[in-house]
Enzyme design. Structure first.
Site, PDB file in Angstrom:
ATOM      1  N   ARG A  10     -57.003  -1.133  -4.121  1.00 11.92           N
ATOM      2  CA  ARG A  10     -57.330  -2.501  -4.882  1.00 11.92           C
ATOM      3  C   ARG A  10     -58.945  -2.185  -4.882  1.00 11.92           C
ATOM      4  O   ARG A  10     -59.689  -3.212  -4.313  1.00 11.92           O
ATOM      5  CB  ARG A  10     -57.151  -3.779  -4.354  1.00 11.92           C
ATOM      6  CG  ARG A  10     -55.369  -3.850  -4.415  1.00 11.92           C
ATOM      7  CD  ARG A  10     -54.675  -5.133  -4.151  1.00 11.92           C
ATOM      8  NE  ARG A  10     -55.003  -6.032  -5.456  1.00 11.92           N
ATOM      9  CZ  ARG A  10     -54.592  -7.233  -5.327  1.00 11.92           C
ATOM     10  NH1 ARG A  10     -54.074  -7.877  -4.116  1.00 11.92           N
ATOM     11  NH2 ARG A  10     -54.777  -8.159  -6.305  1.00 11.92           N
ATOM     12  N   ASP A  49     -64.555  -1.231  -8.443  1.00 10.45           N
ATOM     13  CA  ASP A  49     -65.882  -0.451  -9.263  1.00 10.45           C
ATOM     14  C   ASP A  49     -65.751  -1.214 -10.504  1.00 10.45           C
ATOM     15  O   ASP A  49     -67.066  -1.167 -11.263  1.00 10.45           O
ATOM     16  CB  ASP A  49     -65.071   1.043  -9.264  1.00 10.45           C
ATOM     17  CG  ASP A  49     -63.917   1.139 -10.013  1.00 10.45           C
ATOM     18  OD1 ASP A  49     -62.826   0.435  -9.459  1.00 10.45           O
ATOM     19  OD2 ASP A  49     -63.605   1.744 -10.995  1.00 10.45           O
ATOM     20  N   LEU A  50     -64.596  -1.705 -11.318  1.00  9.47           N
ATOM     21  CA  LEU A  50     -64.865  -2.333 -12.680  1.00  9.47           C
ATOM     22  C   LEU A  50     -65.512  -3.582 -12.470  1.00  9.47           C
ATOM     23  O   LEU A  50     -66.447  -3.768 -13.308  1.00  9.47           O
ATOM     24  CB  LEU A  50     -63.609  -2.595 -13.146  1.00  9.47           C
ATOM     25  CG  LEU A  50     -62.433  -1.382 -13.369  1.00  9.47           C
ATOM     26  CD1 LEU A  50     -61.286  -1.509 -13.902  1.00  9.47           C
ATOM     27  CD2 LEU A  50     -63.278  -0.214 -14.217  1.00  9.47           C
ATOM     28  N   CYS A  96     -54.723  -3.609   0.292  1.00  8.45           N
ATOM     29  CA  CYS A  96     -53.495  -4.715   0.976  1.00  8.45           C
ATOM     30  C   CYS A  96     -52.386  -3.876   0.813  1.00  8.45           C
ATOM     31  O   CYS A  96     -52.270  -2.736   0.321  1.00  8.45           O
ATOM     32  CB  CYS A  96     -53.610  -6.047   0.364  1.00  8.45           C
ATOM     33  SG  CYS A  96     -53.101  -5.892  -1.464  1.00  8.45           S
ATOM     34  N   VAL A 112     -48.905  -0.749 -12.628  1.00 12.27           N
ATOM     35  CA  VAL A 112     -50.176  -1.562 -12.315  1.00 12.27           C
ATOM     36  C   VAL A 112     -50.920  -1.111 -10.865  1.00 12.27           C
ATOM     37  O   VAL A 112     -52.054  -0.791 -10.844  1.00 12.27           O
ATOM     38  CB  VAL A 112     -50.241  -3.055 -12.583  1.00 12.27           C
ATOM     39  CG1 VAL A 112     -51.444  -3.836 -12.009  1.00 12.27           C
ATOM     40  CG2 VAL A 112     -49.643  -3.389 -14.053  1.00 12.27           C
ATOM     41  N   ASN A 153     -53.385 -18.308  -9.834  1.00  9.95           N
ATOM     42  CA  ASN A 153     -53.995 -17.324 -10.526  1.00  9.95           C
ATOM     43  C   ASN A 153     -55.163 -17.710 -11.577  1.00  9.95           C
ATOM     44  O   ASN A 153     -55.932 -16.832 -11.848  1.00  9.95           O
ATOM     45  CB  ASN A 153     -53.367 -15.956 -10.735  1.00  9.95           C
ATOM     46  CG  ASN A 153     -52.996 -15.241  -9.629  1.00  9.95           C
ATOM     47  OD1 ASN A 153     -53.275 -15.304  -8.459  1.00  9.95           O
ATOM     48  ND2 ASN A 153     -51.944 -14.461  -9.639  1.00  9.95           N
TER      49      ASN A 153
END
Ligand code: EPZ
Length: 423
Positions: free
Chosen positions: A122, A125-126, A117, A327, A24
């Site tokens: 997910r 927009d941000l 997923c 989250v 990541n």
């Protein structure tokens, strides 16, 4: 060819394991290399399916990419949009991290809208809100998004949620925009700090990474740079939990303990002994383990990516534990496989209630996503007898040489062709 894992469980893990570079952190770093026509050199990029897909997208754009001898050299001299980019971009949500850099380099790009997923819808927009504040314009076209931008101009962007990907996309675009950008309520993950470090090596001026307010002074020309990727804290946490869950003792090398504070604290609270070194950790399973409550959240809270794995540990710890997932809206799919293996786990909205049992029962189960697969592997290591896990390709996305590393720690695990899946 699809594969499955065969695990003879009931053994403890012992020995030493080297943690790979962070998936990541690597994905945004590779995307950021598009911000310059110069050569960029990365050390420690892990050999993973997601990385191979990212490399295919970069070369689909015309970048030269060489991954050999433990380093990856990327040079994006001439870039152009191609069908190959679209083909691979549809395979991986992280392709959306190309948006910021390509707006800078090409001024326009058409990318597939990442679908939902196994763990949630997910949305992006941000990302779009932040990039449009910098001057980008977007048009939706049947599952694709056409983005265009003239001169990107810095400004203040406040994120309603500290999204990792949105923070990364905005930071990369802002690094080459005119003037200053402040990202308010930014993500603080170590992967954000690693990306900021690399952008600064390229000549950008990024300050505040790792805090909730990141400031970026845009620079018109960014140059090539060399960078070593930080260790993968989620891979490390997975091995830490596996060591504790199998009652073993495992030494982790090339790990960053400071990136795992919440995980170390929770494992110690559960009764695990953890000795810390500069870039190593020694995990010793506790004789007496305790149930506990975990709530996931944006860094530095307990990471959502280790929630499924920790649930497996708690399923064999006496007493009632709870895990609350804040989250993602759907990150308990793995509990079905665990219930098949005898775990007493009940999902109630965004909280999983776990009543510890003495052990787990081997079964034939299927991985539904990357971290759910990791959880099932840990469950297979605990359950005495043979567990079969199909959908191993999910694990190839995020764990380098998983079966090799586990076998070196004494696990009885093998990888075979999954005849049923290949019918
Ligand atoms: C990154 O995903 C990681 N992936 C994920 O790891 C990780 O789980 C996640 O951060 C959270 O830590 C990579 O870095 C490649 P987010 P990302 O944007 O950037 C909502 C793994 O297993 N959101 O922080 O997609 C979103 O729906 C993967 O390695 C919006 O609402 O995560 C989610 O509920 C899984 N709008 C929450 O924010 C947006 O525009 C966190 O998402 C963006 C996100």
């Amino acid at each position: 060819m699809e594969d499955k894992y065969l695990i003879e469980g009931g053994t403890t893990l012992h020995g030493s394991v080297c943690i790979s570079g962070s998936k990541n952190a690597s994905l945004p770093l590779l995307a950021a290399s598009l911000l310059t026509a110069d050569k960029c050199v990365f050390k420690g990029v892990p050999q993973l399916l997601d990385i191979r897909n990212m490399v295919k997208m970069l070369s689909g754009l015309g970048a030269q990419v060489n991954h050999q001898g433990g380093q990856m050299v990327i040079q994006a001299r001439e870039l152009r949009e191609t069908e190959k980019l679209h083909l691979y971009a549809r395979k991986m949500r992280a392709s959306f991290l190309l948006l910021g850099p390509l707006l800078v380099r090409l001024g326009e790009v058409c990318l597939p809208l990442p679908g939902g997923c196994a763990i949630g819808s997910r949305p992006v927009d941000l990302h779009l809100k932040g990039l449009s504040a910098l001057g980008a314009r977007f048009q939706m076209e049947k599952g694709y998004i056409r983005a265009s931008a003239g001169e990107l101009r810095g400004c203040d962007v406040t994120l309603s949620y500290p999204s990792v990907g949105a923070t990364e996309n905005i930071m990369m675009a802002a690094a080459a925009a005119q003037g200053k950008t402040r990202i308010i309520n930014a993500a603080m993950e170590p992967e954000i700090v690693d990306l900021a470090d690399f952008l600064n090596k390229m000549g950008a001026r990024v300050t505040g990474a790792g805090t909730r307010v990141i400031e970026v002074e845009g620079k018109p020309e960014l140059h090539g740079a060399a960078h070593t990727v930080i260790p993968d804290r989620i891979e490390a946490g997975t091995y830490m939990i596996a060591a504790a869950a199998t009652g073993g003792q495992v030494h982790l090398q090339r790990v960053a303990p400071e990136h795992l504070r919440a995980v170390i604290d929770k494992l110690r609270e559960a009764g695990v002994t953890i000795e810390e070194g500069n870039n190593e950790l020694l995990i010793k399973a506790g004789r007496k383990m305790h149930s506990l409550k975990i709530t996931t959240g944006p860094y530095p809270s307990f990471p959502t990516d280790l929630q499924p794995q920790f649930a497996v540990l708690l399923s064999v710890v006496p007493g009632e534990s709870t895990i609350t997932e804040t989250v993602f809206e759907n990150r308990f799919l793995y509990t079905r496989g665990l219930q098949q293996m005898g775990a007493q786990i009940r999902v109630d909205g965004c909280t999983a209630r776990i009543r510890g049992t003495k052990s787990l029962i081997p079964a034939q189960v299927e991985a539904t996503d990357l971290r759910a697969g990791a959880a099932l592997v840990i469950a297979g290591l605990i359950a005495p007898g043979r567990t079969e896990i199909s959908g191993v390709y999910h694990l190839d996305r995020g764990y380098e040489k998983l079966e090799v590393k586990l076998a070196s720690l004494g696990a009885k695990i093998s990888r075979v062709a999954d005849q049923a899946a290949n019918l």
